[in-house]
Enzyme design. Structure first.
Site, PDB file in Angstrom:
ATOM      1  N   ASN A  48       0.828  -1.218   0.000  1.00  8.42           N
ATOM      2  CA  ASN A  48       0.000   0.000   0.000  1.00  8.42           C
ATOM      3  C   ASN A  48       0.863   1.269   0.000  1.00  8.42           C
ATOM      4  O   ASN A  48       0.356   2.364   0.183  1.00  8.42           O
ATOM      5  CB  ASN A  48      -0.971   0.004   1.191  1.00  8.42           C
ATOM      6  N   HIS A  97       3.346   1.939   2.141  1.00 14.17           N
ATOM      7  CA  HIS A  97       3.852   2.398   3.444  1.00 14.17           C
ATOM      8  C   HIS A  97       5.378   2.260   3.518  1.00 14.17           C
ATOM      9  O   HIS A  97       5.977   1.402   2.877  1.00 14.17           O
ATOM     10  CB  HIS A  97       3.153   1.707   4.621  1.00 14.17           C
TER      11      HIS A  97
HETATM   12  C1  GLP Z   1       6.436  -4.331   6.667  1.00 11.98           C
HETATM   13  C2  GLP Z   1       7.359  -3.392   7.466  1.00 11.98           C
HETATM   14  C3  GLP Z   1       8.140  -2.504   6.560  1.00 11.98           C
HETATM   15  C4  GLP Z   1       8.602  -3.340   5.398  1.00 11.98           C
HETATM   16  C5  GLP Z   1       7.405  -3.605   4.531  1.00 11.98           C
HETATM   17  C6  GLP Z   1       7.661  -4.501   3.339  1.00 11.98           C
HETATM   18  O1  GLP Z   1       5.137  -4.295   7.124  1.00 11.98           O
HETATM   19  N1  GLP Z   1       6.736  -2.560   8.402  1.00 11.98           N
HETATM   20  O2  GLP Z   1       9.202  -1.886   7.260  1.00 11.98           O
HETATM   21  O3  GLP Z   1       9.546  -2.637   4.681  1.00 11.98           O
HETATM   22  O4  GLP Z   1       6.314  -4.044   5.299  1.00 11.98           O
HETATM   23  O5  GLP Z   1       7.761  -5.839   3.700  1.00 11.98           O
HETATM   24  P1  GLP Z   1       8.403  -6.910   2.751  1.00 11.98           P
HETATM   25  O6  GLP Z   1       9.821  -6.526   2.570  1.00 11.98           O
HETATM   26  O7  GLP Z   1       8.268  -8.222   3.498  1.00 11.98           O
HETATM   27  O8  GLP Z   1       7.642  -6.895   1.468  1.00 11.98           O
END
Ligand code: GLP
Length: 238
Positions: A136, A138
């Site tokens: 999303n 973030h």
């Molecule tokens: C998580 C963490 C983030 C991370 C993101 C992506 O929820 N809060 O800091 O960078 O989502 O996660 P992933 O690397 O597993 O796709």
């Protein structure tokens, strides 16, 4: 913002690790901003290999992590403290007293957040911050919203994030509903930022980045405003 394509996850990991390895070689007491999730695992592996090959030492390295679930204990295998220990810290010569992850057990999240940001500033600020991105958009746990907070704070996770992170837990019901996260101001204070854009469901974020607009409804787009930000994108997105 510089966008760099990598032919696959391994190449993206190597390119991002190269930024950390050269920083650590030049500045052995650098202050690193670290992240968790699937995105940086390969990069941490490359950093461990560089350490084992004698190219770098983490002896005087200091670090602050981006976020942590709340509430959670550090020995919980879903905690980000546990993730950092098992994916990087235990394999290198870092002094764990110099590694900070937001305290998932604090009784005073507001006070904790202010102190965390003060501690980062008091240590000279983050030299290099690694970031993953949620589907999303973030960054850390700064979820899409009409307004975003600047400092480290307690936040409620969006349903989209709970669903995306459920893959690490026995069931979606087990995913914590809250987290502590550095805010946009804490992240933007880093001298240099490297972003890893990899994984399912993130093509929309990549397209938003290419539009060249900024919106708090896709927090990653705000990184366009940082003076030294490189985004590495792998073949899962392209
Ligand atoms: C998580 C963490 C983030 C991370 C993101 C992506 O929820 N809060 O800091 O960078 O989502 O996660 P992933 O690397 O597993 O796709």
């Amino acid at each position: 913002m510089k966008i760099v394509h990598a032919k696959n996850y391994d190449e993206m990991s190597q390119k991002a690790a190269a930024e950390f390895i050269s920083l650590i070689a030049e500045k052995p007491d650098a202050l690193l901003g670290l992240a968790t999730g699937s995105s940086p695992v390969g990069m941490y592996q490359c950093m461990i290999e560089a350490y084992k090959a004698g190219k770098i030492s983490f002896k005087n390295i200091r670090s602050f992590n981006l976020d942590e679930y709340y509430p959670i204990t550090p020995d919980n295998d879903q905690s980000y403290r546990y993730f950092m220990d098992t994916n990087l810290f235990n394999a290198v010569d870092i002094d764990k007293n110099n590694t900070r992850v937001p305290d998932g057990q604090t009784k005073d999240p507001d006070g904790f957040g202010a102190k965390y940001d003060e501690a980062i500033a008091a240590e000279g600020g983050i030299d290099l911050q690694i970031l993953g991105v949620g589907p999303n958009g973030h960054i850390g746990f700064n979820e899409p919203d009409s307004e975003l907070l600047l400092g480290t704070h307690l936040t409620a996770l969006k349903e989209t994030t709970i669903a995306a992170n459920a893959r690490f837990f026995a069931s979606e019901a087990d995913v914590p509903r809250h987290a502590l996260t550095m805010g946009l101001g804490s992240i933007f204070a880093a001298k240099k930022i490297v972003v890893l854009l990899t994984g399912n469901g993130k093509k929309g974020v990549y397209e938003k980045l290419l539009e060249g607009k900024v919106s708090t409804e896709c927090p990653a787009t705000l990184l366009h405003l940082h003076p030294d930000c490189t985004v590495f994108v792998d073949d899962s997105i392209l």
